[in-house]
Design an enzyme around this catalytic site. Sequence first.
Site, short mmCIF file in Angstrom:
data_model
loop_
_atom_site.label_atom_id
_atom_site.label_comp_id
_atom_site.label_asym_id
_atom_site.label_seq_id
_atom_site.Cartn_x
_atom_site.Cartn_y
_atom_site.Cartn_z
N SER A 94 35.46 36.07 44.26
CA SER A 94 36.90 35.95 43.96
C SER A 94 37.66 35.95 45.28
O SER A 94 37.22 36.58 46.26
CB SER A 94 37.36 37.15 43.13
OG SER A 94 38.77 37.21 43.10
N TYR B 199 37.23 46.33 42.60
CA TYR B 199 36.93 44.96 42.17
C TYR B 199 36.80 44.05 43.39
O TYR B 199 35.83 43.29 43.52
CB TYR B 199 38.02 44.46 41.23
CG TYR B 199 37.85 43.02 40.79
CD1 TYR B 199 36.96 42.69 39.78
CD2 TYR B 199 38.59 42.00 41.40
CE1 TYR B 199 36.81 41.36 39.39
CE2 TYR B 199 38.44 40.68 41.00
CZ TYR B 199 37.55 40.36 39.99
OH TYR B 199 37.39 39.04 39.61
P1 NAP Z 1 36.02 36.78 30.94
O1 NAP Z 1 36.47 35.68 30.06
O2 NAP Z 1 36.44 38.18 30.64
O3 NAP Z 1 34.43 36.68 31.01
C1 NAP Z 1 33.62 37.72 31.46
C2 NAP Z 1 32.23 37.49 30.91
O4 NAP Z 1 31.40 38.57 31.37
C3 NAP Z 1 32.22 37.51 29.39
O5 NAP Z 1 31.32 36.53 28.95
C4 NAP Z 1 31.69 38.90 29.06
O6 NAP Z 1 30.99 38.80 27.85
C5 NAP Z 1 30.76 39.14 30.24
N1 NAP Z 1 30.54 40.55 30.45
C6 NAP Z 1 31.47 41.52 30.66
N2 NAP Z 1 30.88 42.72 30.75
C7 NAP Z 1 29.55 42.50 30.60
C8 NAP Z 1 28.41 43.35 30.58
N3 NAP Z 1 28.51 44.68 30.73
N4 NAP Z 1 27.18 42.80 30.40
C9 NAP Z 1 27.07 41.46 30.21
N5 NAP Z 1 28.09 40.61 30.24
C10 NAP Z 1 29.33 41.13 30.42
O7 NAP Z 1 36.46 36.54 32.43
P2 NAP Z 1 36.20 35.36 33.47
O8 NAP Z 1 37.46 35.19 34.19
O9 NAP Z 1 35.57 34.18 32.82
O10 NAP Z 1 35.17 36.04 34.46
C11 NAP Z 1 34.01 35.42 34.94
C12 NAP Z 1 33.84 35.77 36.42
O11 NAP Z 1 34.89 35.18 37.17
C13 NAP Z 1 33.88 37.27 36.73
O12 NAP Z 1 32.86 37.58 37.66
C14 NAP Z 1 35.24 37.44 37.37
O13 NAP Z 1 35.28 38.54 38.25
C15 NAP Z 1 35.38 36.11 38.09
N6 NAP Z 1 36.75 35.75 38.46
C16 NAP Z 1 37.69 35.55 37.50
C17 NAP Z 1 39.00 35.23 37.89
C18 NAP Z 1 40.08 35.00 36.87
O14 NAP Z 1 41.27 35.02 37.24
N7 NAP Z 1 39.77 34.77 35.62
C19 NAP Z 1 39.33 35.13 39.24
C20 NAP Z 1 38.35 35.35 40.19
C21 NAP Z 1 37.07 35.65 39.79
P3 NAP Z 1 30.75 39.98 26.77
O15 NAP Z 1 32.03 40.72 26.61
O16 NAP Z 1 30.31 39.22 25.55
O17 NAP Z 1 29.63 40.81 27.34
#
Ligand code: NAP
Length: 262
Positions: free
Chosen positions: A140, A153
């Site tokens: 990120s 984070y």
């Molecule tokens: P999201 O929609 O909340 O997706 C997170 C995913 O991780 C979900 O599929 C969730 O599925 C899974 N997850 C959460 N806790 C888990 C656990 N304990 N074990 C296994 N799986 C788990 O958010 P996202 O934005 O797509 O995030 C994906 C990645 O992008 C993350 O690493 C995040 O830090 C990074 N990121 C996001 C942003 C942003 O603004 N969205 C910016 C920078 C980086 P379940 O709940 O089904 O387990």
Amino acid sequence: MAANPSVLITGASSGIGATYADRFAKRGHDLVLVARDKARMEALAARLRDETGAAVDILQADLTKPEELAVVETRLRDDRRIGVLVNNAGATAPGTFTEQAADDVGRIVTLNATAVARLASAVAPRLAQAGAGAIVNISSVVGLAPEFGMAVYGATKAFVLFLSQGLSQELGPRGVYVQAVLPAATRTEIWERAGIDVDTLPAVMEVGELVDAALAGFDRREPVTIPPLHDAGQWDAFHAARQAMIPGFAQARAAERYRTPA
Ligand code: NAP
């Protein structure tokens, strides 16, 4: 390794991970989806099988639980069809560092850093031996910006960036591509899960645009892809400034400023 290897994606039940699943299936790859919410993965898998003909397996796992993480590690170690790991699962917790409970702090580190490193460790030796494959780690821009006030984070995301760069040094010459992807605010559920209204943020990228840009970087074999950074020269300058320090680290004596009384 097959020309179109299977892709294992963590955090594939929503957001960025589910979008990677969509895009890789449309590129002709079979998938292994990993997350906790089995019903959502079943629904995604059914759609992708129907639309693309891809074979889609589901591994339900909470990656913060050692015994469930171990099942995913074993799959990565043993399933020779898997040639790409997308280390995407990640989360944060509401509040500042002093407001977050120690258990929340531990859970963020376990999911965003420990699981990422362990899953890379499970697959890297096999890929290196094959001389092919890829590891994509979702970091990120927060990992570059302590100013954003997301200390733990951000620290895990800095870890993911460093890990990716280190693995790239080691595995790149052995034929394995390693990519760090640094999104900025992207419209997914992560915000709601962290108690933040995404519509209060100044600019938010749609998840399809983010993943398509990350895949453009993937196809170019970029080691670090920052989709929201319009001026690529800024990253190059940052990288060059860091590298310029390295030769100076080999010193027998402390710097002059530390050898004089304050
Ligand atoms: P999201 O929609 O909340 O997706 C997170 C995913 O991780 C979900 O599929 C969730 O599925 C899974 N997850 C959460 N806790 C888990 C656990 N304990 N074990 C296994 N799986 C788990 O958010 P996202 O934005 O797509 O995030 C994906 C990645 O992008 C993350 O690493 C995040 O830090 C990074 N990121 C996001 C942003 C942003 O603004 N969205 C910016 C920078 C980086 P379940 O709940 O089904 O387990």
